[in-house]
Design an enzyme around this catalytic site. Structure first.
Site, PDB file in Angstrom:
ATOM      1  N   GLN A   1      -6.326 -15.217 -44.112  1.00 15.12           N
ATOM      2  CA  GLN A   1      -5.489 -14.038 -44.277  1.00 15.12           C
ATOM      3  C   GLN A   1      -4.008 -14.384 -44.350  1.00 15.12           C
ATOM      4  OE1 GLN A   1      -6.633 -11.437 -41.036  1.00 15.12           O
ATOM      5  NE2 GLN A   1      -8.778 -11.480 -41.633  1.00 15.12           N
TER       6      GLN A   1
ATOM      7  N   TYR B   1     -18.745  -6.850 -32.497  1.00  7.82           N
ATOM      8  CA  TYR B   1     -19.402  -6.897 -33.797  1.00  7.82           C
ATOM      9  C   TYR B   1     -20.910  -7.049 -33.659  1.00  7.82           C
ATOM     10  CZ  TYR B   1     -15.101  -7.133 -36.511  1.00  7.82           C
ATOM     11  OH  TYR B   1     -13.911  -6.836 -37.109  1.00  7.82           O
TER      12      TYR B   1
ATOM     13  N   TYR C   1      -0.818  -0.665 -26.129  1.00  2.00           N
ATOM     14  CA  TYR C   1      -1.767   0.038 -26.997  1.00  2.00           C
ATOM     15  C   TYR C   1      -3.225  -0.349 -26.725  1.00  2.00           C
ATOM     16  CZ  TYR C   1       2.014   2.484 -29.021  1.00  2.00           C
ATOM     17  OH  TYR C   1       3.081   3.331 -29.156  1.00  2.00           O
TER      18      TYR C   1
ATOM     19  N   GLU D   1      -7.441   2.344 -35.908  1.00  2.00           N
ATOM     20  CA  GLU D   1      -6.541   3.318 -35.287  1.00  2.00           C
ATOM     21  C   GLU D   1      -5.352   3.629 -36.174  1.00  2.00           C
ATOM     22  OE1 GLU D   1      -7.124   1.728 -30.651  1.00  2.00           O
ATOM     23  OE2 GLU D   1      -5.203   1.457 -31.699  1.00  2.00           O
TER      24      GLU D   1
ATOM     25  N   HIS E   1      -5.470 -12.577 -38.676  1.00  4.14           N
ATOM     26  CA  HIS E   1      -4.757 -11.609 -37.833  1.00  4.14           C
ATOM     27  C   HIS E   1      -3.277 -11.967 -37.673  1.00  4.14           C
ATOM     28  CE1 HIS E   1      -8.629  -9.932 -35.741  1.00  4.14           C
ATOM     29  NE2 HIS E   1      -8.777 -10.093 -37.054  1.00  4.14           N
TER      30      HIS E   1
END
Length: 405
Positions: free
Chosen positions: A104, A288, A277, A267, A169
Site C-alpha cells: 500500500q 477477520y 478513537y 467508520e 496501513h
C-alpha cells in the site's frame, strides 16, 4: 488487512462485493449499528461521467491548483502528474522524492498551501524507507514551478516514528484545516496485537494517529499533547487504524475522516483534539474470518470518541478511501453532502449529513467496476472529480446532464 489495493484480503474482498451487489439487486441493506437502507443505484439522469485523463497508474490523491486549469494527481508508483482539465493533456512534475512503492506504499496524497500561488508550496505524503529497509509515512513539500514542471527545493517536514517492517496501513491523507494547520493521517502499520498495548493506544509514537503541524512542519503550540511527557507533541488524535479519507466540513470547519476497520468495523469520524478513537480496544468490527468482536463496544466506553457512522461485523462493511463534502454549484441537491470512495465495493458512497447525523444514500457509479480512491470538488465549476484505483486508470468527473466540461 483492509480492502485496500495491492495487499490481497481473501476474507474481506469477495464478501463485500457480493454483499453490495445483493443490496443493489434487492434495493435495501440490512440495518446494523448506524447503517441505514440503500434504495439502489443512483439515478443515471442525475449526472454524466466524463473521462478527464487516462492511463494513470494507481492514482491516489487529487489537488486543484487555484487560478489554473490544471489538476495535480499523485500516482502511487512515484509520479506527480499535472492534468489540464480543459484538454486532458498531462505532464509529469519533476522533483518528487524517492518513494517506497510496495504493498500500500508509494506516493500517496497531495495538497497545496492555502495561499497558493503566493505561497507556491505543494505538500506530499509518501512511504519511504530507512537504511534497514523499514518504511514509514513521510510528509514533505516543494515549491511548484509550473513553467518548468518541477517541485523545487523539496524538503522533508515530518517522518512518522517508528519505521517498521510492513508495507500496509500508511494512512497518509493530508489536508489544511480552517486554522491553516496541516492534518496528516498515519496508519497503525497493521500491528496485530489487539490488546491495550497496541501502538495505536500509545500516543508516544505516531502510528495510528492524526498529526497536526504548522505549514513549515513545526509543532503548533496549542496541540493537545504539547509538553505532555506521555504523548508526542505532534499528535492531535490517536486510536486510529487506517484513516484513508479526510476532509473539512465547509460550514463547521470540523475535520472528518473515513477509516478502515478490521472485519467490517469501518467508520466515519469527526476529529476532536486529544481524542482516543478506540482502535483496537473499542471497535465495531470482528477479527477477520470470525464472529469474534475486537475489544469493547465503543458506545459503552466513555474514554473513547464514538464514530458518527459505522459498519458492524458481518454487514458487508465499507472499505473507505478519499472523502469530500460537496460545496459547489453544479449540483444544488448535493450541497453539504458527503462523498466517500469505496474500494472493494467499487462505488462512490453518498451520505446526507445533518450536524453529526449521517444517513447513507444511493451509491454512485456502482455499475462501473471502479475502485474509487479519491474524490474532490473543482472549486471553479463545482464538478465532482473521481480517481479510479487501477494499474491503467482514469480520472473522471461528474457533470450535470448535457453539460460540456
Amino acid at each position: 488487512m483492509t480492502g485496500d489495493s495491492s495487499v490481497t484480503d481473501s476474507n474481506r474482498g469477495p464478501t463485500r462485493r457480493t454483499f453490495l451487489q445483493s443490496a443493489i439487486a434487492v434495493g435495501s441493506l440490512a440495518t446494523a449499528g448506524c447503517v441505514t437502507p440503500l434504495a439502489g443505484p443512483s439515478d443515471p439522469d442525475e449526472f454524466d461521467a466524463e473521462t478527464v485523463a487516462e492511463g494513470l497508474v494507481h492514482p491516489w490523491g487529487l489537488e486543484f491548483l487555484p487560478e489554473d486549469s490544471r489538476l495535480l494527481v499523485t500516482e502511487r508508483e512515484g509520479r506527480l502528474t499535472a492534468v489540464d482539465r480543459e484538454d486532458g493533456s498531462s505532464s509529469a512534475v519533476d522533483g518528487v522524492p524517492p518513494v517506497h512503492d510496495a504493498g500500500q506504499g508509494g506516493l500517496l496524497d497531495v495538497a497545496s498551501h492555502p495561499e497558493f500561488p503566493n505561497e507556491p508550496w505543494i505538500y506530499l505524503t509518501y512511504a519511504a524507507t530507512n537504511d534497514d529497509g523499514e518504511s514509514t509515512t513521510h510528509l514533505g513539500r516543494g515549491e511548484l514551478n509550473l513553467e518548468a514542471a518541477t517541485l523545487e527545493e523539496f524538503e522533508v517536514l515530518y517522518v512518522a516514528e517508528p519505521f517498521v517492517e510492513s508495507n500496509a496501513h500508511y494512512g497518509s491523507r493530508v489536508v489544511f484545516g480552517e486554522d491553516d494547520a496541516l492534518y496528516v493521517t498515519v496508519g497503525d502499520r497493521q500491528f496485530d496485537d489487539f490488546g491495550p498495548d497496541h501502538v495505536s493506544q500509545d500516543p508516544t509514537n505516531d502510528l495510528g494517529t492524526t498529526i497536526r503541524l504548522e505549514p513549515d512542519g513545526s509543532i503548533p503550540e496549542d496541540n493537545p499533547f504539547v509538553d505532555d511527557p506521555n504523548a508526542d507533541d505532534a499528535v492531535f488524535s490517536y486510536g486510529h487504524r487506517n484513516a484513508q479519507g479526510m476532509t473539512v466540513h465547509p460550514e463547521t470547519g470540523e475535520i472528518w475522516q473515513s477509516e478502515h476497520g478490521e472485519e467490517d468495523g469501518d467508520e466515519i469520524n469527526v476529529l476532536e483534539a486529544g481524542g482516543n478513537y478506540g482502535w483496537p480496544v473499542a471497535h465495531t468490527g470482528c477479527e477477520y474470518g470470525t464472529d469474534d468482536p475486537i475489544g469493547d463496544d465503543p458506545r459503552e466506553r466513555a474514554d473513547v470518541v464514538d464514530p458518527v457512522y459505522y459498519w458492524e461485523c458481518n454487514t458487508g462493511g465499507f472499505p473507505p478511501a478519499g472523502a469530500t463534502f460537496y460545496d459547489g454549484e453544479a449540483f444544488p441537491d448535493w450541497q453539504g453532502e458527503l462523498f466517500v470512495g469505496n474500494l472493494v465495493g467499487e462505488y462512490l458512497g453518498h451520505f446526507a449529513v445533518d450536524g453529526r447525523d449521517v444517513e447513507e444514500l444511493d451509491p454512485l457509479l456502482a455499475d462501473r467496476g471502479w475502485r474509487i480512491r479519491d474524490v474532490a470538488v473543482a472549486p471553479d465549476t463545482g464538478f465532482l472529480y473521481v480517481a479510479v484505483d487501477d494499474s491503467d486508470a482514469p480520472v473522471v468527473r461528474l457533470v450535470p446532464p448535457e453539460t460540456d466540461g
